[in-house]
Structures are given as C-alpha cells and as structure tokens.
Design an enzyme around this catalytic site. Structure first.
Site, mmCIF file in Angstrom:
data_model
loop_
_atom_site.group_PDB
_atom_site.id
_atom_site.type_symbol
_atom_site.label_atom_id
_atom_site.label_comp_id
_atom_site.label_asym_id
_atom_site.label_seq_id
_atom_site.Cartn_x
_atom_site.Cartn_y
_atom_site.Cartn_z
ATOM 1 N N GLU A 131 -9.631 -10.404 -7.181
ATOM 2 C CA GLU A 131 -8.058 -9.548 -7.328
ATOM 3 C C GLU A 131 -6.866 -9.279 -8.578
ATOM 4 O O GLU A 131 -7.318 -8.344 -9.094
ATOM 5 C CB GLU A 131 -7.343 -9.141 -6.540
ATOM 6 C CG GLU A 131 -9.086 -9.187 -5.195
ATOM 7 C CD GLU A 131 -8.325 -8.538 -3.692
ATOM 8 O OE1 GLU A 131 -9.057 -8.530 -3.213
ATOM 9 O OE2 GLU A 131 -7.002 -9.552 -3.799
ATOM 10 N N ASN A 133 -1.863 0.192 7.394
ATOM 11 C CA ASN A 133 -1.004 -1.557 7.824
ATOM 12 C C ASN A 133 -0.504 -1.846 6.372
ATOM 13 O O ASN A 133 -0.331 -3.125 6.747
ATOM 14 C CB ASN A 133 -2.315 -2.346 8.350
ATOM 15 C CG ASN A 133 -3.570 -2.778 7.322
ATOM 16 O OD1 ASN A 133 -3.030 -1.681 5.557
ATOM 17 N ND2 ASN A 133 -3.972 -3.523 7.402
ATOM 18 N N TYR A 151 -12.046 -2.688 -3.137
ATOM 19 C CA TYR A 151 -12.731 -3.426 -1.812
ATOM 20 C C TYR A 151 -14.088 -3.024 -1.773
ATOM 21 O O TYR A 151 -14.770 -2.713 -0.620
ATOM 22 C CB TYR A 151 -12.007 -2.025 -0.698
ATOM 23 C CG TYR A 151 -10.451 -2.244 0.169
ATOM 24 C CD1 TYR A 151 -10.702 -3.185 0.840
ATOM 25 C CD2 TYR A 151 -9.021 -0.891 -0.213
ATOM 26 C CE1 TYR A 151 -8.849 -3.823 0.294
ATOM 27 C CE2 TYR A 151 -8.005 -1.319 -0.171
ATOM 28 C CZ TYR A 151 -8.335 -2.783 1.123
ATOM 29 O OH TYR A 151 -6.642 -2.811 1.311
ATOM 30 N N HIS A 169 -1.354 -5.268 1.368
ATOM 31 C CA HIS A 169 -3.006 -6.202 1.179
ATOM 32 C C HIS A 169 -2.554 -7.752 0.541
ATOM 33 O O HIS A 169 -2.234 -7.978 -0.060
ATOM 34 C CB HIS A 169 -3.755 -5.074 0.284
ATOM 35 C CG HIS A 169 -4.652 -6.533 -0.280
ATOM 36 N ND1 HIS A 169 -6.167 -6.399 0.894
ATOM 37 C CD2 HIS A 169 -4.386 -6.968 -1.346
ATOM 38 C CE1 HIS A 169 -6.310 -7.479 -0.108
ATOM 39 N NE2 HIS A 169 -5.949 -7.314 -1.085
ATOM 40 N N ARG A 191 -1.382 -14.765 4.004
ATOM 41 C CA ARG A 191 -2.118 -14.015 5.139
ATOM 42 C C ARG A 191 -1.238 -14.359 6.627
ATOM 43 O O ARG A 191 -1.188 -13.444 7.068
ATOM 44 C CB ARG A 191 -3.401 -14.414 4.864
ATOM 45 C CG ARG A 191 -4.168 -13.940 3.808
ATOM 46 C CD ARG A 191 -4.854 -13.299 4.350
ATOM 47 N NE ARG A 191 -6.488 -12.025 4.860
ATOM 48 C CZ ARG A 191 -7.333 -11.783 5.409
ATOM 49 N NH1 ARG A 191 -6.226 -10.646 4.093
ATOM 50 N NH2 ARG A 191 -7.901 -11.770 5.975
ATOM 51 N N LYS A 239 0.922 -1.383 0.026
ATOM 52 C CA LYS A 239 -0.328 0.451 -0.151
ATOM 53 C C LYS A 239 0.779 0.930 0.016
ATOM 54 O O LYS A 239 1.936 1.052 0.253
ATOM 55 C CB LYS A 239 -0.954 0.271 1.331
ATOM 56 C CG LYS A 239 -2.343 -1.555 1.452
ATOM 57 C CD LYS A 239 -2.679 -1.099 2.586
ATOM 58 C CE LYS A 239 -3.585 -2.788 2.496
ATOM 59 N NZ LYS A 239 -4.674 -2.601 3.639
HETATM 60 P P1 ATP Z 1 -6.186 -6.018 3.401
HETATM 61 O O1 ATP Z 1 -7.810 -6.235 2.852
HETATM 62 O O2 ATP Z 1 -6.138 -4.639 3.199
HETATM 63 O O3 ATP Z 1 -5.282 -6.957 3.077
HETATM 64 P P2 ATP Z 1 -7.906 -7.086 5.702
HETATM 65 O O4 ATP Z 1 -8.621 -8.448 4.539
HETATM 66 O O5 ATP Z 1 -6.560 -7.807 6.838
HETATM 67 O O6 ATP Z 1 -6.799 -5.978 4.950
HETATM 68 P P3 ATP Z 1 -9.911 -6.530 5.384
HETATM 69 O O7 ATP Z 1 -11.299 -6.396 6.670
HETATM 70 O O8 ATP Z 1 -10.164 -6.860 4.520
HETATM 71 O O9 ATP Z 1 -9.220 -6.084 6.080
HETATM 72 O O10 ATP Z 1 -10.693 -4.710 5.875
HETATM 73 C C1 ATP Z 1 -9.456 -3.931 4.215
HETATM 74 C C2 ATP Z 1 -8.579 -2.942 5.283
HETATM 75 O O11 ATP Z 1 -9.536 -1.731 6.228
HETATM 76 C C3 ATP Z 1 -7.608 -2.631 6.131
HETATM 77 O O12 ATP Z 1 -5.878 -3.608 5.623
HETATM 78 C C4 ATP Z 1 -7.726 -1.768 6.880
HETATM 79 O O13 ATP Z 1 -6.418 -0.842 6.777
HETATM 80 C C5 ATP Z 1 -9.115 -1.103 6.807
HETATM 81 N N1 ATP Z 1 -9.876 -0.954 7.880
HETATM 82 C C6 ATP Z 1 -10.211 -2.423 8.575
HETATM 83 N N2 ATP Z 1 -10.695 -2.292 9.628
HETATM 84 C C7 ATP Z 1 -10.780 -1.405 9.987
HETATM 85 C C8 ATP Z 1 -11.616 -0.505 11.407
HETATM 86 N N3 ATP Z 1 -12.378 -1.192 11.912
HETATM 87 N N4 ATP Z 1 -10.649 1.029 10.752
HETATM 88 C C9 ATP Z 1 -10.743 1.322 9.828
HETATM 89 N N5 ATP Z 1 -9.832 0.816 9.313
HETATM 90 C C10 ATP Z 1 -10.456 -0.964 8.848
HETATM 91 MG MG MG Z 2 -8.843 -7.785 3.466
#
Ligand code: ATP
Ligand code: MG
Length: 137
Positions: free
Chosen positions: A126, A112, A49, A115, A85, A9
């Site tokens: 994706e 974070n 997303y 992705h 993951r 990211k």
């Molecule tokens: P990613 O899809 O980015 O790999 P992930 O699969 O671990 O992350 P997801 O639930 O898909 O988590 O959420 C996508 C992204 O949305 C997260 O990486 C994070 O940056 C953001 N996100 C998720 N939960 C929250 C939250 N409670 N508050 C703020 N941002 C959040």
């Molecule tokens: Mg995710």
C-alpha cells in the site's frame, strides 16, 4: 523501522476529523513520514482494495473511496501496523471499543472513517501504491 499506510477516508475528511486523527497518532509517539491529500480514481480505489474484489460490497466500497479527497499517510514506529489497527478499532464501528477512532466517531461499516494496513506485506504494497519513494521522509 516499521511503517504502515493510514488513510483518512472521504467521510473522515468531510466530517473534519483530519486533525483529531493525526493528533492521536502523534500523541501515541508515532512519526509521520509521508502525507498528502488525494482524490483517488475508481480504478485506483479498486487497486487499493484489490484483495476484496470478490466481495459483494466491493463496488460500493470503491465508489465510496473514490468519492472525495482522502488523506494518505505513512506512519512509522515500533508495532505501528498492529497497534495502529488497535487505535482504529474493529471494521464495524458498532463492534469497535469506545476510545478507538471508529468506536468514537462512526456507526456504519461502509462509513468507517479510516483505513490501516492489516500486515507487513500489505503495508509494503500500500505504501508503494500510494507514494513515490522520494515522498517518504
Ligand atoms: P480497511 O481496509 O478499510 O482499513 P478493515 O481492514 O477493517 O478496513 P476490510 O475487511 O479490509 O476491513 O474491509 C475494507 C472495508 O470494506 C471496510 O473498512 C469497510 O468499509 C468495508 N466493508 C467490510 N466489510 C463490509 C461489509 N460486510 N459490508 C459493507 N462494507 C464492508
Ligand atoms: Mg483492510
């Protein structure tokens, strides 16, 4: 062979973590089959997303993903979706184990670093969203 979509990211790129992250996947034994630097538009970030569009953080999340260059990659190998993951760590970096990418390099959930696709269907979707078939080697 199994494939997953991984993106560094804008925060990961800005902080100079590209080589570090690629090295971890290489050393594990996974194979890089596609890579490019892209600056996603807001519209593209919303597509990526799409499943989170009802969440309160959706606007901030997609603003962030479209805020700068992203390293888009496809990695291949046995168990790469799930194990990738595991290497990435939990969504919230403070809940990620040390030794994971988020555990070692991040603090905030909205910054974070990386992705990874969360399952075979998402991986397929994706990869198709980010890459043309001829970009996959
Ligand atoms: P990613 O899809 O980015 O790999 P992930 O699969 O671990 O992350 P997801 O639930 O898909 O988590 O959420 C996508 C992204 O949305 C997260 O990486 C994070 O940056 C953001 N996100 C998720 N939960 C929250 C939250 N409670 N508050 C703020 N941002 C959040
Ligand atoms: Mg995710």
């Amino acid at each position: 062979l199994e494939r997953t979509f991984i993106a560094i990211k804008p925060d990961g790129v800005q902080r100079g973590l590209i080589a570090e992250i690629i090295a971890r996947f290489e050393r594990k034994g996974y194979k890089l089959v596609a890579i490019k630097l892209v600056h996603p538009t807001k519209d593209f970030a919303e597509k990526h997303y799409d499943d989170l569009k009802a969440r309160p953080f959706f606007n901030g999340l997609t603003d962030f993903l479209s805020s700068g260059p992203v390293v888009a990659m496809v990695w291949e190998g046995q168990g790469v979706i799930k194990y990738g993951r595991k290497m990435i760590g939990a969504t919230a970096p403070l809940a990620s184990e040390p030794g994971t990418i988020r555990g070692d390099f991040a603090i905030a959930v909205g910054r974070n670093i990386i992705h990874g696709s969360d399952g075979p269907e998402t991986a397929k979707d994706e990869i198709a969203l980010w890459f043309k078939p001829e970009e996959l080697l």
